[in-house]
Design an enzyme around this catalytic site. Sequence first.
Site, short mmCIF file in Angstrom:
data_model
loop_
_atom_site.label_atom_id
_atom_site.label_comp_id
_atom_site.label_asym_id
_atom_site.label_seq_id
_atom_site.Cartn_x
_atom_site.Cartn_y
_atom_site.Cartn_z
N HIS A 82 0.85 -1.21 0.00
CA HIS A 82 0.00 0.00 0.00
C HIS A 82 0.89 1.25 0.00
O HIS A 82 0.86 2.05 0.94
CB HIS A 82 -0.87 -0.06 1.26
CG HIS A 82 -2.04 0.88 1.29
ND1 HIS A 82 -1.92 2.25 1.25
CD2 HIS A 82 -3.37 0.63 1.42
CE1 HIS A 82 -3.12 2.79 1.35
NE2 HIS A 82 -4.01 1.86 1.43
N GLU A 86 -0.85 1.40 -5.37
CA GLU A 86 -0.68 0.16 -4.61
C GLU A 86 -0.60 -1.05 -5.53
O GLU A 86 -1.44 -1.21 -6.43
CB GLU A 86 -1.86 0.03 -3.64
CG GLU A 86 -2.00 1.23 -2.72
CD GLU A 86 -3.37 1.33 -2.08
OE1 GLU A 86 -3.87 2.45 -1.90
OE2 GLU A 86 -3.92 0.28 -1.75
#
Length: 303
Positions: free
Chosen positions: A172, A275
């Site tokens: 992320h 991400e």
Amino acid sequence: MESVEQIAELHRRHGIPGIAQVIAGHGGLPKVSVAVPDATGEMYLLGGHVTSWRPAGLEEVLFVSAATRWQEGRAIRGGIPICFPWFGNKADDPKAPAHGFVRAVPWKLESISQAGGSVAVSMFTESDANTNKWWSADFRLALRATFGRELRLELEMANTGNAGLQFEEALHTYFRVADVEKVRICGLDSVRYLDKTDAFREKAQHGDLAIGKETDSVYLNTRHAVELQDPGLRRRIQVSKENSLSTVVWNPWVEKAKAMSDFGDEEWKQMVCVETANVGQFAATLAPGSKHVLKAAIQVTSL
Ligand code: TA6
């Protein structure tokens, strides 16, 4: 949390003089700090969390919030949180921690090694009675981060049990930008995505992506590399990947930024998440005794 003596012991066992040290970072949390001619970088044992990567002669590439709590039990806000074994909220348990349970617990330092002009840091976490409360699987999850002219990430998931597994995963990554409204994200043209700001409606990306409002898009079935163009910092950030079919782009914008207690109200302007993931219908499956490695490589060039 590791004591001062435990951190010193980790440094004694894994440190490389003049190259890599294990020290207490923010909040006294143990981190590995690396410095080679090509780059510097940092990786906390909490969550196996990369928090800094700075190629020589360039500015910091990753964003970390000034309001981060730096405490066990909470994910560091910024850098590269590891989302596993689910992404977002757990479908069958609203009380479960968002993005899984590995990003808020201490990982173990496996090794620090030199690879050419780069330094590779490996950390891992494993299933135990605590993880089995949330997910019955037996697993070993390791992140190997190689800090050099480029940042290479390898998230290796090993199914150590005797049943097949399905899991979601994401690197992320929070990228630092000068002004998110001037950023363009290229490489997703015509890719279909789920718009989480619009009831997960499926849409198609038209051209380069500009950020002019809250953005929370899960791009589907895409192996494409992505390029983040930041005119304010006069740089391009390329993110290429392997064994990943999902790319997520997120910026909280004004209201969501205010609602996050570990994120500054104005910080949405200086970041965007791109991400590298396998989520939703593209969750990964893994036979007993098998391994799956999600890879990302991040490079910075001038714009
Ligand atoms: O990847 C985007 C996202 O799923 C957003 O929906 C938002 O929740 C963001 O992750 C941050 O999640 P966190 O749990 O770290 O606050």
